[in-house]
Design an enzyme around this catalytic site. Sequence first.
Site, PDB file in Angstrom:
ATOM      1  N   GLU A  38       0.853  -1.189   0.000  1.00 21.60           N
ATOM      2  CA  GLU A  38       0.000   0.000   0.000  1.00 21.60           C
ATOM      3  C   GLU A  38       0.886   1.234   0.000  1.00 21.60           C
ATOM      4  OE1 GLU A  38      -2.289   2.901  -0.160  1.00 21.60           O
ATOM      5  OE2 GLU A  38      -3.272   0.943  -0.261  1.00 21.60           O
ATOM      6  N   TYR A  44      -4.426   2.483   4.801  1.00 21.98           N
ATOM      7  CA  TYR A  44      -4.634   1.105   5.232  1.00 21.98           C
ATOM      8  C   TYR A  44      -6.140   0.866   5.389  1.00 21.98           C
ATOM      9  CZ  TYR A  44       0.326   1.264   6.607  1.00 21.98           C
ATOM     10  OH  TYR A  44       1.691   1.411   6.632  1.00 21.98           O
ATOM     11  N   HIS A 440     -43.308  -4.184  13.876  1.00 21.06           N
ATOM     12  CA  HIS A 440     -44.071  -2.937  13.920  1.00 21.06           C
ATOM     13  C   HIS A 440     -43.687  -2.143  15.170  1.00 21.06           C
ATOM     14  CE1 HIS A 440     -47.483  -0.193  13.527  1.00 21.06           C
ATOM     15  NE2 HIS A 440     -47.700  -0.382  14.827  1.00 21.06           N
TER      16      HIS A 440
END
Length: 454
Positions: A38, A44, A440
């Site tokens: 990376e 990250y 509900h």
Amino acid sequence: MAKTIEPHYDNLIIGFGKGGKTLAAWLAKKGEQVSLVEKSDKMYGGACINVACIPTKALIKKAEEKMPYQKAYGLKNELTSFLRELNYDNVEKLPAATVITGEASFVTANEVLVKIIGKDKGEKRITANRIFINTGSQPFVPPIPGIDTAKNVYTSISLLEQSTLPEKLVIIGGGFIGLEFADMYAKFGAEVTVLDSADEFLPQEDEDVADEVYKVLTSRKINIVTAATVQKVENTEGDKVKVEYKDKTGETVSLQASALLIATGRKPMTEGLNLEAAGIRTDKKGYIEVDESLKTNVHNIWALGDINGGPQFTYISLDDFRIVRDQLSDADYTTVEQRKQVASSVFITPPLAHIGLREREAVEKGYEIKVAKLPATSVVRARIDCNTSGLLKTVVDKKTNKILGCILFCTGANEMINTIQVAINCGLDYQEVRDTIYTHPSMTEAFNDLYAQI
């Protein structure tokens, strides 16, 4: 003690996005050596965690809660920092996985040169049996005169880095990213203008849905200008940014703002990868070409997520991982052709969620259809939540009773749409959704009333 970086791995993954990081962990847990490269220690976990989905949704939530911008900004940074560290640790802690922070560049189809960033600065040549590219996409900035030199011009990434709320914000782009930012900053108190090049607002939506969204956004004093052609950008006294555009009549109009956001789409993040050295083909827009198995034209290289030109969603990147995983484990889900319909959500308030065919699209495809609509104001849960704006709409095949599509513009739409996604992908008749017993009071029970109209 830091792990020794070996020159050869079973697998090399370039990019810490959703698909790449999930694949890295899965391979490492199987005992295969994995290197995950990376280029930024601020990324990250990928774009979603750091500069896209998570920080924007965190800010949107705080804006809805009427929290001051600077406090919300600080909490957003705390969240992204926490998730970034968590994602790094989830990969790096695995004995077979190594995270390398650096810029990767292909040398051959099996060899990558990594310029390492940080305390171990230098270069490392890495070879691997299999390589997976997961570098994602980034904001596209159109070639408007002055846009590269003017101050206070931002992308969706750089604007999120600003700790001060702009008093006046102009947004170039009336798509979903532009509208999310417009709605969010307006709720924080900014004066917002959206310059949309399209002749109509949300032209891909049915007119009734687009009208409802327009009504809600403009009620927050968001100024939406359609058929706007931006001519140039420049600064004025006091570092204000001035945008000059032509309106639908051809008249030149000037706007001054504290900040300008460019929200005109995205482009593939391939800079520096040197794809040519590996012989990897790209399409006209620069995205990596892949087949139905997500393989590039080079037999040992795959491309996952935004970089392969597919739908640009984090959950699609995750599904790309599943396709690759099943290929590597001789399982059944191995191609994008097996992917079923996928929902999407735009996180304005209320959210706008969609799956399948819109009414206009169904008609154009020749379906005989039945259409049902329900105003959000008729849903009890919406009244309890004090958010009765919006519209629920569905399209059903008259011959088969299958749900062709659904558009939900209401509170909770981002969650509700998943129910319809399951119904469509499982081939359920609309009556199954109509007659299901829901809790509900919930927003989902609105489906009882919506589908009762078919």
